[in-house]
Design a protein around this motif. Structure first.
Motif, PDB file in Angstrom:
ATOM      1  N   GLY A  16      22.749  27.771   0.992  1.00 17.98           N
ATOM      2  CA  GLY A  16      22.004  28.990   0.673  1.00 17.98           C
ATOM      3  C   GLY A  16      20.888  28.738  -0.325  1.00 17.98           C
ATOM      4  O   GLY A  16      19.758  29.232  -0.157  1.00 17.98           O
ATOM      5  N   ALA A  17      21.175  27.968  -1.388  1.00 18.42           N
ATOM      6  CA  ALA A  17      20.133  27.643  -2.371  1.00 18.42           C
ATOM      7  C   ALA A  17      19.022  26.811  -1.750  1.00 18.42           C
ATOM      8  O   ALA A  17      17.835  27.016  -2.029  1.00 18.42           O
ATOM      9  N   LEU A  18      19.419  25.874  -0.881  1.00 17.13           N
ATOM     10  CA  LEU A  18      18.415  25.048  -0.216  1.00 17.13           C
ATOM     11  C   LEU A  18      17.518  25.872   0.697  1.00 17.13           C
ATOM     12  O   LEU A  18      16.305  25.645   0.773  1.00 17.13           O
ATOM     13  N   GLN A  19      18.099  26.846   1.377  1.00 21.11           N
ATOM     14  CA  GLN A  19      17.305  27.687   2.267  1.00 21.11           C
ATOM     15  C   GLN A  19      16.337  28.576   1.483  1.00 21.11           C
ATOM     16  O   GLN A  19      15.177  28.737   1.870  1.00 21.11           O
ATOM     17  N   ILE A  20      16.792  29.150   0.385  1.00 20.05           N
ATOM     18  CA  ILE A  20      15.912  29.975  -0.448  1.00 20.05           C
ATOM     19  C   ILE A  20      14.786  29.124  -1.037  1.00 20.05           C
ATOM     20  O   ILE A  20      13.620  29.539  -1.082  1.00 20.05           O
ATOM     21  N   GLY A  21      15.143  27.922  -1.478  1.00 16.86           N
ATOM     22  CA  GLY A  21      14.112  27.032  -2.008  1.00 16.86           C
ATOM     23  C   GLY A  21      13.077  26.665  -0.962  1.00 16.86           C
ATOM     24  O   GLY A  21      11.880  26.584  -1.262  1.00 16.86           O
ATOM     25  N   LEU A  22      13.520  26.448   0.278  1.00 17.10           N
ATOM     26  CA  LEU A  22      12.569  26.116   1.343  1.00 17.10           C
ATOM     27  C   LEU A  22      11.661  27.297   1.667  1.00 17.10           C
ATOM     28  O   LEU A  22      10.458  27.114   1.902  1.00 17.10           O
ATOM     29  N   LEU A  23      12.205  28.521   1.684  1.00 18.69           N
ATOM     30  CA  LEU A  23      11.383  29.696   1.958  1.00 18.69           C
ATOM     31  C   LEU A  23      10.283  29.850   0.906  1.00 18.69           C
ATOM     32  O   LEU A  23       9.118  30.104   1.226  1.00 18.69           O
ATOM     33  N   PHE A  24      10.650  29.701  -0.340  1.00 16.69           N
ATOM     34  CA  PHE A  24       9.646  29.777  -1.401  1.00 16.69           C
ATOM     35  C   PHE A  24       8.664  28.619  -1.308  1.00 16.69           C
ATOM     36  O   PHE A  24       7.464  28.783  -1.571  1.00 16.69           O
ATOM     37  N   SER A  25       9.162  27.446  -0.921  1.00 18.60           N
ATOM     38  CA  SER A  25       8.292  26.286  -0.779  1.00 18.60           C
ATOM     39  C   SER A  25       7.256  26.503   0.318  1.00 18.60           C
ATOM     40  O   SER A  25       6.083  26.150   0.165  1.00 18.60           O
ATOM     41  N   ILE A  26       7.677  27.085   1.449  1.00 15.79           N
ATOM     42  CA  ILE A  26       6.736  27.355   2.533  1.00 15.79           C
ATOM     43  C   ILE A  26       5.709  28.398   2.114  1.00 15.79           C
ATOM     44  O   ILE A  26       4.528  28.321   2.468  1.00 15.79           O
ATOM     45  N   PHE A  27       6.145  29.380   1.323  1.00 12.72           N
ATOM     46  CA  PHE A  27       5.220  30.385   0.819  1.00 12.72           C
ATOM     47  C   PHE A  27       4.141  29.741  -0.065  1.00 12.72           C
ATOM     48  O   PHE A  27       2.946  30.033   0.073  1.00 12.72           O
ATOM     49  N   VAL A  28       4.560  28.857  -0.957  1.00  9.54           N
ATOM     50  CA  VAL A  28       3.593  28.172  -1.821  1.00  9.54           C
ATOM     51  C   VAL A  28       2.705  27.241  -1.007  1.00  9.54           C
ATOM     52  O   VAL A  28       1.516  27.074  -1.313  1.00  9.54           O
ATOM     53  N   PHE A  29       3.257  26.649   0.054  1.00 10.93           N
ATOM     54  CA  PHE A  29       2.439  25.812   0.927  1.00 10.93           C
ATOM     55  C   PHE A  29       1.340  26.630   1.607  1.00 10.93           C
ATOM     56  O   PHE A  29       0.239  26.129   1.837  1.00 10.93           O
ATOM     57  N   GLY A  30       1.643  27.875   1.955  1.00 12.12           N
ATOM     58  CA  GLY A  30       0.598  28.748   2.492  1.00 12.12           C
ATOM     59  C   GLY A  30      -0.520  28.975   1.494  1.00 12.12           C
ATOM     60  O   GLY A  30      -1.709  28.997   1.855  1.00 12.12           O
TER      61      GLY A  30
END
Length: 333
Positions: A16-30
């Motif tokens: 769950g923590a890894l998935q939340i971190g990836l979602l935020f990471s993709i947002f910052v990548f945008g």
């Protein structure tokens, strides 16, 4: 282990923590992608080294994002229902070297800027920062190799804690050193500047705080999570976002130049108008001094009338003299 022989894994602070971190990471990548698009659209005539740096940063971010996405897919789809097999993260382990390359490029950019801006001998702070950052990059490559070849995350933590702590501490120290050095230099220049120029320096100080301290705070928070919560993957989730904070700080610094140029132009209108007036007067006086004297043209118009007076037998002569204006541009005699 439970009574049925299955290993209990808390999915909230792991997958769950890894998935939340990836979602935020993709947002910052945008945001990073948008910043790169704005850079190439605004600074078309910028030097090729800056363009190549932005392209390299964006391509590395693409690879880093793909690595994180693969690990989430592997954890939620490939290994679905078998969390006990989730002991290694090969893609994210390779991404450690990618993140190290991004950090090195960004810190190297700011270190070179620090070397060019600061006077001697303080400019050698930039040389020291880029040297430490280079050593940190080498350490991240070794760390990535050990993460790929390890048998479990627990073994990796037990054997590589000292190196992870050293690299995170070094990164935060470099960021704080660059930010504090720029703040000290700009604050010193502000006390010597005019009121209108001081507003531009204030804007530079704000950009320095925003770009430099953000990455250092992120590295410190990651280090705290790594030391305080060793039994979960919260620190790994935060690690997927740290490299993108560095990329965003670099692109934000490059794109802010246009706004700073506009502020510096509009903040000193009186000096520009004074310069224009002074230049206009000097040019006018120069034209008057260099221009040759204009000749004075006097035009005489003479009209003679001759009439024969038959009755008297005499000749009458009439002369009319009309002077022209005293000054004319053309010359007539």
């Amino acid at each position: 282990m439970s009574e049925s022989g299955l290993v209990h894994v808390d999915l909230n602070d792991s997958i769950g923590a890894l998935q939340i971190g990836l979602l935020f990471s993709i947002f910052v990548f945008g945001i990073v992608t948008l910043q790169a698009h704005m850079y190439y659209g605004t600074f078309r005539d910028d030097r090729w080294t800056y363009k190549a740096l932005v392209a390299a940063i964006w391509l590395l971010e693409v690879g880093h994002t793909i690595a994180g996405s693969y690990e989430v897919y592997r954890a939620t789809i490939t290994l679905y229902g078998r969390p006990e097999l989730l002991t290694t993260f090969p893609a994210l382990s390779a991404g450690i070297a990618v993140a190290g390359a991004i950090t090195f490029l960004v810190q190297g950019f700011f270190s070179i800027r620090l070397f060019k801006v600061l006077p001697r001998p303080y400019s050698f702070i930039g040389i020291a920062c880029i040297s430490v950052s280079g050593l940190r990059f080498i350490g991240s490559i070794y760390l990535s190799y050990r993460a790929v070849t390890t048998k479990s995350v627990e073994q990796y933590r037990r054997e590589m804690t000292w190196l992870v702590t050293t690299l995170l501490t070094a990164g935060a120290t470099i960021d704080v050193t660059i930010a504090v050095s720029m703040l000290y230099y700009l604050s010193k220049k502000r006390s010597q500047a005019f009121e209108r120029i001081a507003s531009v320096i204030d804007r530079l100080i704000a950009y320095t705080i925003r770009t430099g301290l953000l990455t250092s705070v992120g590295a410190v928070v990651l280090l705290i999570c790594y030391q305080a919560m060793p039994d979960n993957l919260v620190w790994l989730a935060m690690y997927t976002c740290l490299a993108k904070l560095y990329s965003n700080s670099l692109l934000s610094s490059l794109n802010s130049r246009q706004e700073l140029r506009e502020d510096s132009t509009t903040s000193m209108p009186s000096f520009e108008r004074f310069s224009r007036r002074t230049t206009t007067r000097r040019e006018h006086n120069t034209r008057l001094d260099l221009a040759p004297p204009q000749p004075i043209a006097i035009e005489m118009k003479t009209t003679m009338e001759t009439a024969q007076d038959d009755s008297v037998g005499k000749v009458r002569i009439t002369v009319d003299s009309v002077p022209s204006p005293a000054y004319r541009n053309d010359t007539k005699v």
